[in-house]
Write a protein that holds these residues in place. Structure first.
Motif, PDB file in Angstrom:
ATOM      1  N   THR A 178      -2.882  -6.903  -0.184  1.00 28.37           N
ATOM      2  CA  THR A 178      -1.851  -7.474  -0.529  1.00 28.37           C
ATOM      3  C   THR A 178      -1.141  -5.930  -1.208  1.00 28.37           C
ATOM      4  O   THR A 178       0.417  -5.061  -0.904  1.00 28.37           O
ATOM      5  CB  THR A 178      -1.578  -8.399  -1.388  1.00 28.37           C
ATOM      6  OG1 THR A 178      -2.150  -8.862  -0.827  1.00 28.37           O
ATOM      7  CG2 THR A 178       0.381  -8.597  -1.859  1.00 28.37           C
ATOM      8  N   LEU A 179      -1.494  -5.126  -1.601  1.00 25.09           N
ATOM      9  CA  LEU A 179      -1.493  -3.615  -2.156  1.00 25.09           C
ATOM     10  C   LEU A 179      -0.774  -2.829  -1.628  1.00 25.09           C
ATOM     11  O   LEU A 179       0.187  -2.007  -1.988  1.00 25.09           O
ATOM     12  CB  LEU A 179      -2.422  -3.057  -3.200  1.00 25.09           C
ATOM     13  CG  LEU A 179      -2.298  -1.638  -4.021  1.00 25.09           C
ATOM     14  CD1 LEU A 179      -1.581  -1.922  -5.555  1.00 25.09           C
ATOM     15  CD2 LEU A 179      -3.427  -1.177  -4.193  1.00 25.09           C
ATOM     16  N   ARG A 180      -1.380  -2.712  -0.331  1.00 26.66           N
ATOM     17  CA  ARG A 180      -1.612  -1.562   0.551  1.00 26.66           C
ATOM     18  C   ARG A 180       0.130  -1.718   1.004  1.00 26.66           C
ATOM     19  O   ARG A 180       0.816  -1.200   1.617  1.00 26.66           O
ATOM     20  CB  ARG A 180      -1.994  -1.556   1.412  1.00 26.66           C
ATOM     21  CG  ARG A 180      -2.406  -1.171   3.437  1.00 26.66           C
ATOM     22  CD  ARG A 180      -1.906   1.030   2.770  1.00 26.66           C
ATOM     23  NE  ARG A 180      -1.724   1.425   3.910  1.00 26.66           N
ATOM     24  CZ  ARG A 180      -2.444   2.420   4.557  1.00 26.66           C
ATOM     25  NH1 ARG A 180      -4.206   1.365   4.674  1.00 26.66           N
ATOM     26  NH2 ARG A 180      -1.624   2.903   5.972  1.00 26.66           N
ATOM     27  N   THR A 181      -0.143  -4.215   1.825  1.00 21.76           N
ATOM     28  CA  THR A 181       1.050  -3.701   2.251  1.00 21.76           C
ATOM     29  C   THR A 181       2.469  -3.070   1.344  1.00 21.76           C
ATOM     30  O   THR A 181       3.890  -3.000   1.496  1.00 21.76           O
ATOM     31  CB  THR A 181       1.028  -5.164   2.669  1.00 21.76           C
ATOM     32  OG1 THR A 181      -0.161  -4.902   3.278  1.00 21.76           O
ATOM     33  CG2 THR A 181       1.973  -5.272   3.104  1.00 21.76           C
ATOM     34  N   PHE A 182       2.229  -4.018   0.106  1.00 24.37           N
ATOM     35  CA  PHE A 182       3.342  -3.319  -1.306  1.00 24.37           C
ATOM     36  C   PHE A 182       3.775  -2.559  -1.507  1.00 24.37           C
ATOM     37  O   PHE A 182       4.947  -1.689  -1.298  1.00 24.37           O
ATOM     38  CB  PHE A 182       3.055  -4.324  -2.291  1.00 24.37           C
ATOM     39  CG  PHE A 182       4.148  -3.789  -3.384  1.00 24.37           C
ATOM     40  CD1 PHE A 182       4.871  -4.835  -3.567  1.00 24.37           C
ATOM     41  CD2 PHE A 182       3.624  -2.995  -4.491  1.00 24.37           C
ATOM     42  CE1 PHE A 182       5.881  -4.702  -4.586  1.00 24.37           C
ATOM     43  CE2 PHE A 182       4.943  -2.823  -5.603  1.00 24.37           C
ATOM     44  CZ  PHE A 182       5.933  -3.744  -5.604  1.00 24.37           C
TER      45      PHE A 182
END
Length: 299
Positions: A178-182
């Protein structure tokens, strides 16, 4: 008198013996700790790296020093290249990783405290957790506990609820994914805002800098009238990343009286129609060009 001196000597000897025993116990404990460190260092490596680390720790005397150092350098270069490749693939760079053994029971159970810090684009993070590994024959089971994620909450208001959920579920994979997508969505916004600010410097302003979620458009013909493009990136507690782009208006009461309220309110709806038809960048540029054209017409 002699008996008293003899008793005092006996007491001194006993005291010295006790001190010697304490020192011997401390030395033995330090030796065991050193052995645990050596085992921990070599446990996570194999092949050439493990042979080199065993040699450097004094547990193996085979071959020359030059040969061992050469093999160690070769293995280190391979690990560095693998780390660079992983960083290019997942977009996450690790700056430091510390590990402390909390419990070690033979080869059956190992409990470690890990602290990992790094960054994903402009987002800096620190993750702390306990990793327990229990071996049962050839099978090994790992569990994570006491997960704590530290980030700059002032810039991540929409991320705080998700972080709380991750700490409760101890789902590290979900956090990094999720950190990467965000981060990717935030980078899209930053690049778009920065592009328009450089292309239309007399119209576009970013009061909060390139990482701002609001882009301001100053209308030249109507002082005090400002158009705002608000681009939010939200993260649900389950890790879903969504973005929403709206256009807001700031119009003084004096100017507002000159226009029908329906026409003013219709600007936001018209922008949403442009978004659906043209997409974010083209829709924003259409609005910016309209404001910029008004400025040129006035000149």
């Amino acid at each position: 008198m002699e008996e008293k001196m003899s008793e005092e000597n006996i007491e001194d000897v006993r005291s010295l013996e006790a001190q010697i025993e304490c020192l011997q116990a401390e030395v033995a404990a330090l030796q065991r700790h050193q052995q645990d460190i050596h085992k921990e260092i070599t446990f996570h490596f194999s092949g050439q790296m493990q042979d080199a680390m065993l040699y450097m720790c004094g547990q193996r005397q085979e071959g020359g020093k030059e040969k061992v150092l050469s093999r160690l350098k070769e293995e280190l270069e391979e690990l560095e290249e693998d780390l660079k490749q992983q960083t290019r693939m997942n977009g996450i760079s690790l700056d430091s990783c510390t590990r402390k053994t909390l419990q070690s029971i033979g080869g059956s159970k190992l409990v470690q405290q890990l602290c990992v810090s790094g960054h994903c684009s402009e987002l800096v993070f620190q993750v702390e957790f306990q990793l327990s590994e229990v071996k049962n024959g050839e099978r090994s089971e790992r569990t994570i506990s006491d997960l704590n994620v530290v980030m700059d909450a002032s810039d991540l208001q929409n991320f705080s609820s998700f972080l709380s959920g991750v700490e409760e579920s101890r789902d590290l994979l979900l956090f990094f994914r999720t950190l990467r997508t965000f981060s990717d969505r935030c980078d899209d916004r930053r690049r778009t805002f920065q592009h328009f600010q450089e292309k239309y410097p007399s119209v576009v302003s970013l009061s909060g800098g390139c990482m701002s979620d609001v882009m301001s458009l100053n209308h030249p013909e109507l002082p005090g009238c400002v158009l705002f493009i608000h681009w939010s990136v939200d993260v649900s507690r389950e890790g879903g990343v969504t973005q929403k782009i709206d256009m807001l208006t700031k119009i003084p009461e004096k100017v507002l009286q000159l226009f029908p309220s329906q026409a003013v309110g219709g600007a936001a709806e018209a922008f949403q129609s442009l978004l659906r038809i043209l997409g974010p960048e083209a829709a924003m540029e259409s609005v910016i060009r309209a404001v910029s054209l008004s400025q040129h017409t006035q000149l």
